[in-house]
Design a protein around this motif. Structure first.
Motif, PDB file in Angstrom:
ATOM      1  N   PRO A   1       0.803  -1.232   0.000  1.00 31.53           N
ATOM      2  CA  PRO A   1       0.000   0.000   0.000  1.00 31.53           C
ATOM      3  C   PRO A   1       0.834   1.279   0.000  1.00 31.53           C
ATOM      4  CG  PRO A   1      -0.887  -1.549   1.574  1.00 31.53           C
ATOM      5  CD  PRO A   1       0.401  -2.131   1.077  1.00 31.53           C
TER       6      PRO A   1
ATOM      7  N   PHE B   1       3.196   2.025  -1.838  1.00 33.14           N
ATOM      8  CA  PHE B   1       3.559   2.438  -3.192  1.00 33.14           C
ATOM      9  C   PHE B   1       2.368   2.880  -4.026  1.00 33.14           C
ATOM     10  CE2 PHE B   1       6.752  -0.846  -2.045  1.00 33.14           C
ATOM     11  CZ  PHE B   1       7.787   0.049  -1.831  1.00 33.14           C
ATOM     12  N   VAL B   2       1.192   2.823  -3.445  1.00 36.57           N
ATOM     13  CA  VAL B   2       0.002   3.226  -4.182  1.00 36.57           C
ATOM     14  C   VAL B   2      -0.159   4.738  -4.076  1.00 36.57           C
ATOM     15  CG1 VAL B   2      -2.499   2.997  -4.323  1.00 36.57           C
ATOM     16  CG2 VAL B   2      -1.095   1.017  -3.768  1.00 36.57           C
ATOM     17  N   MET B   3      -0.339   5.394  -5.203  1.00 31.15           N
ATOM     18  CA  MET B   3      -0.435   6.856  -5.156  1.00 31.15           C
ATOM     19  C   MET B   3      -1.670   7.278  -4.348  1.00 31.15           C
ATOM     20  SD  MET B   3      -1.413   7.619  -9.140  1.00 31.15           S
ATOM     21  CE  MET B   3       0.157   7.166  -9.815  1.00 31.15           C
ATOM     22  N   PRO B   4      -1.560   8.398  -3.615  1.00 32.73           N
ATOM     23  CA  PRO B   4      -2.616   8.782  -2.674  1.00 32.73           C
ATOM     24  C   PRO B   4      -3.990   8.923  -3.308  1.00 32.73           C
ATOM     25  CG  PRO B   4      -0.893  10.473  -2.789  1.00 32.73           C
ATOM     26  CD  PRO B   4      -0.398   9.295  -3.544  1.00 32.73           C
ATOM     27  N   THR B   5      -4.043   9.433  -4.539  1.00 32.99           N
ATOM     28  CA  THR B   5      -5.364   9.612  -5.139  1.00 32.99           C
ATOM     29  C   THR B   5      -6.022   8.265  -5.421  1.00 32.99           C
ATOM     30  OG1 THR B   5      -4.190   9.969  -7.222  1.00 32.99           O
ATOM     31  CG2 THR B   5      -5.066  11.895  -6.139  1.00 32.99           C
ATOM     32  N   VAL B   6      -5.221   7.277  -5.808  1.00 36.36           N
ATOM     33  CA  VAL B   6      -5.784   5.958  -6.063  1.00 36.36           C
ATOM     34  C   VAL B   6      -6.260   5.325  -4.761  1.00 36.36           C
ATOM     35  CG1 VAL B   6      -5.221   3.577  -6.700  1.00 36.36           C
ATOM     36  CG2 VAL B   6      -4.561   5.436  -8.208  1.00 36.36           C
TER      37      VAL B   6
ATOM     38  N   LEU C   1      -9.505   6.975  -3.604  1.00 34.70           N
ATOM     39  CA  LEU C   1     -10.699   6.684  -4.407  1.00 34.70           C
ATOM     40  C   LEU C   1     -11.137   5.230  -4.305  1.00 34.70           C
ATOM     41  CD1 LEU C   1     -10.257   8.867  -7.599  1.00 34.70           C
ATOM     42  CD2 LEU C   1     -11.905   9.114  -5.741  1.00 34.70           C
ATOM     43  N   VAL C   2     -10.174   4.336  -4.211  1.00 33.66           N
ATOM     44  CA  VAL C   2     -10.533   2.925  -4.062  1.00 33.66           C
ATOM     45  C   VAL C   2     -11.262   2.709  -2.738  1.00 33.66           C
ATOM     46  CG1 VAL C   2      -9.557   0.638  -3.638  1.00 33.66           C
ATOM     47  CG2 VAL C   2      -8.777   1.962  -5.593  1.00 33.66           C
TER      48      VAL C   2
ATOM     49  N   LYS D   1     -12.831   5.040  -0.942  1.00 28.74           N
ATOM     50  CA  LYS D   1     -14.086   5.785  -0.947  1.00 28.74           C
ATOM     51  C   LYS D   1     -15.177   5.022  -1.685  1.00 28.74           C
ATOM     52  CE  LYS D   1     -16.074   9.915  -3.067  1.00 28.74           C
ATOM     53  NZ  LYS D   1     -15.813  11.018  -4.001  1.00 28.74           N
ATOM     54  N   ASN D   2     -14.857   4.526  -2.872  1.00 27.13           N
ATOM     55  CA  ASN D   2     -15.884   3.899  -3.691  1.00 27.13           C
ATOM     56  C   ASN D   2     -16.073   2.423  -3.387  1.00 27.13           C
ATOM     57  OD1 ASN D   2     -16.605   6.166  -5.254  1.00 27.13           O
ATOM     58  ND2 ASN D   2     -14.702   5.941  -6.386  1.00 27.13           N
TER      59      ASN D   2
ATOM     60  N   PHE E   1      -3.208  15.884   1.989  1.00 21.66           N
ATOM     61  CA  PHE E   1      -4.026  16.765   1.151  1.00 21.66           C
ATOM     62  C   PHE E   1      -4.889  16.010   0.134  1.00 21.66           C
ATOM     63  CE2 PHE E   1      -4.400  19.030  -2.914  1.00 21.66           C
ATOM     64  CZ  PHE E   1      -5.198  20.083  -2.507  1.00 21.66           C
ATOM     65  N   ALA E   2      -4.233  15.225  -0.711  1.00 18.79           N
ATOM     66  CA  ALA E   2      -4.950  14.584  -1.820  1.00 18.79           C
ATOM     67  C   ALA E   2      -6.073  13.676  -1.324  1.00 18.79           C
ATOM     68  CB  ALA E   2      -3.967  13.788  -2.675  1.00 18.79           C
TER      69      ALA E   2
ATOM     70  N   LEU F   1      -8.987  15.846  -0.563  1.00 16.26           N
ATOM     71  CA  LEU F   1      -9.537  16.469  -1.781  1.00 16.26           C
ATOM     72  C   LEU F   1     -10.439  15.509  -2.552  1.00 16.26           C
ATOM     73  CD1 LEU F   1      -9.309  18.981  -3.810  1.00 16.26           C
ATOM     74  CD2 LEU F   1      -7.695  17.550  -5.021  1.00 16.26           C
ATOM     75  N   VAL F   2     -10.010  14.272  -2.737  1.00 17.24           N
ATOM     76  CA  VAL F   2     -10.801  13.380  -3.592  1.00 17.24           C
ATOM     77  C   VAL F   2     -11.885  12.605  -2.843  1.00 17.24           C
ATOM     78  CG1 VAL F   2      -8.958  13.103  -5.270  1.00 17.24           C
ATOM     79  CG2 VAL F   2      -9.216  11.422  -3.467  1.00 17.24           C
TER      80      VAL F   2
END
Lengths: 276, 290
Positions: B111, B113-118, B121-122, B124-125, B227-228, B231-232
């Motif tokens: 985990p 290495f997973v970019m924060p936005t991904v 979103l994963v 969240k959804n 932050f990210a 935001l998402v």
């Protein structure tokens, strides 16, 4: 005397560790699985784990709808570009500090580290305005510059800790044998420095690839790297989980593999050499 | 033996890094400081004027600031407890001999290495969605009412997401430190009849103390500016329930175009981060001696 471990205990630890490991990994696994589902199956209830119609269409659709490839190219350009420029600036500095240290070397290293601790949000406004006035908002150049500067302290530090491990005596020996400066560098030092430089590059690529704050704030449609592009899925009209998953899988896969290969170096780089 | 010649060469080799970093730090930071004393809104160009400490007063007395400060501290503290505590347990577990250790280790650190936005979103959804999410399915399966995570417990949700990203980091660092523990010392203690708990408290923990401190400090620096993920997922809401300092300054800056106010907030964030940074730099500096 080797410590003896009972088979029972080993079995128990094995089960426990695998269960926890799989739980932690699960969100990633789930993303990969979902990327091969249809949108309908992605939100199916009860969820289908393995027995669904595997499809590749999300991967092609992500590209068709949003020019995914463009964002891949942006991410590659930003992470490799900033790594290359950073390397050109950082190698001489780290080299000088490792091989001809002065009283001030330690102070300079500490100061470089302190710049890394400046919260990005503290300089958001000026950086944004400077790039706006230079017409560089939403350009690759802006992000390459920012990423180079943000990661420069880590690069110098990491290279420094590697270079310091090269024994200085070996230089003396080469000099005694009549090697000139050029030969010294090409035949003696370079081969010993390459592994350290390679790990530094790897860490820098990973960090730049996953950076989100500046990517989100300084780019819009044209220069957005994958981190920013994926964020655009946060307000979808409808549920596009399968496509989100496909886009995400492609975005994280290369870095995950790189990260797995460079665990050790990562520990060293991220703790500024404090833990090896 | 550094001669005068090599010293000047060394200085030349260092100067690009030093000059660039100095510029990168000083120019924007002094601009932020300057802006923080101006009434400066991008929507009203040409109206800039000196207002002294008004921006600070405005920013600090805004109820949003108090909320954001509390959220920032809660977020940092909770993630630290979860990631360092969990990471320590994980590292101790992974240090045991068992089948497939290498693979489990890879699974656990993934985990990070997973970019924060991904990751945001994963979670969240696909996990936290109140109707289609996996958590909702599990909750219904055991007869509970599914929770709408992001709207009923927004800060907790973000804490969970961020902890998922940082626990692997702590586990990886602590495992590395654990593996440099002197086996013989452990065996000696074992033969002397020290219990597992005593061995942990008196040998393992002191050995790990430096690594734990490093993890805490480094995580704190990154966690102060989450932050990210905000935001998402929640966009700081509902209300200010999941707004941290970084996010508040961002809204002030790029959504309300209030350069002055955002800059004052930025300076406050810098001061906050510096308090942590001083400790970290001292600690790493100490290591450099040896």
């Amino acid at each position: 005397m080797a410590r003896t471990v009972s088979t029972q205990r080993k079995a128990a630890v094995t089960v426990l560790a695998w269960v926890i490991g799989l739980l932690i990994f699960f969100p990633i696994l789930w993303t990969v699985l979902t990327s091969f589902k249809t949108e309908g199956e992605a939100i199916a209830n009860p969820p289908s784990f393995l027995f669904f119609d595997w499809t590749m269409e999300n991967y092609t659709e992500v590209q068709e709808r949003s020019n995914y490839l463009r964002h891949v190219v942006n991410s590659v350009a930003i992470s490799f570009g900033s790594t290359l420029i950073g390397l050109i600036i950082a190698v001489p500095a780290a080299w000088a500090m490792a091989f001809s240290p002065t009283k001030r070397t330690k102070g300079i290293l500490m100061w470089m580290l302190s710049t890394k601790m400046l919260p990005a949000v503290g300089v958001l406004m000026p950086i944004y305005l400077i790039f706006r006035d230079l017409g560089l908002l939403d350009t690759l150049i802006a992000l390459i510059i920012v990423m180079t500067m943000v990661n420069l302290p880590i690069m110098v530090w990491m290279l420094y800790t590697y270079f310091k491990e090269i024994p200085a005596d070996i230089l003396e020996a080469a000099r005694m044998d009549g090697a000139g400066l050029r030969q010294e560098i090409v035949y003696v030092l370079a081969p010993m420095a390459v592994p350290g430089i390679a790990s530094t590059c790897l860490l820098n690529i990973i960090l730049a690839w996953n950076e989100a704050f500046w990517s989100l704030n300084l780019t819009a449609a044209s220069a957005a790297p994958l981190t920013a592009f994926i964020a655009s899925y946060s307000s979808p009209e409808g549920l596009f989980w399968a496509k989100l998953s496909a886009a995400s899988t492609m975005a994280i896969a290369p870095i995950l593999v790189l990260g797995w290969f460079s665990q050790r170096q990562l520990v060293r780089g991220l703790t500024f050499g404090a833990v090896k | 033996m550094a001669t005068l010649h090599t010293q000047s060469t060394a200085r030349l080799m260092m100067s690009p890094s030093v000059i660039l970093l100095l510029a990168w730090m000083l120019i924007p930071l002094s601009m932020t400081l300057y802006f923080s004393f101006l009434r400066y809104n991008l929507l009203m160009p040409g109206m800039e004027e000196w207002t002294g400490f008004f921006n600070y007063q405005y920013f600090v007395t805004d109820p949003a600031f108090t909320a954001a400060l509390v959220n920032t501290l809660v977020l940092v503290a909770s993630v630290l407890v979860i990631s360092v505590g969990g990471g320590l347990l994980m590292a101790l577990l992974l240090d045991q001999p068992f089948f497939g250790r290498g693979i489990v280790r890879l699974l656990v650190i993934a985990p990070f290495f997973v970019m924060p936005t991904v990751s945001a979103l994963v979670w969240k959804n696909m996990l936290m969605h109140p109707v289609y999410g996996l958590f909702a399915w599990v909750a219904r399966g055991v007869g509970l009412e599914p929770v709408d995570w992001l709207s009923s417990a927004p800060l907790l949700s973000i804490i969970l997401i961020v902890s998922w990203q940082w626990l692997p980091f702590a586990a990886l660092i602590l495992l590395t430190a654990l593996q440099s523990l002197d086996e013989e010392q452990m065996e000696a203690a074992e033969m002397d009849g020290a219990s597992a708990l005593r061995r942990f408290v008196h040998i393992t923990l002191p050995h790990l103390s430096r690594a734990i401190t490093v993890v805490i400090l480094i995580e704190t620096i990154f966690l102060l500016s989450v932050f990210a993920e905000i935001l998402v997922t929640t966009s700081g809401g509902p209300g200010y329930d999941s707004t941290n300092l970084s996010y508040l300054i961002y809204t002030q800056a790029l959504l309300q175009f209030d350069v002055g106010g955002a800059s004052a907030g930025g300076i406050i964030a810098v001061i906050l981060a510096n308090i942590v940074a001083i400790f970290l730099i001292r600690l790493i500096g100490k290591n450099l001696e040896t």
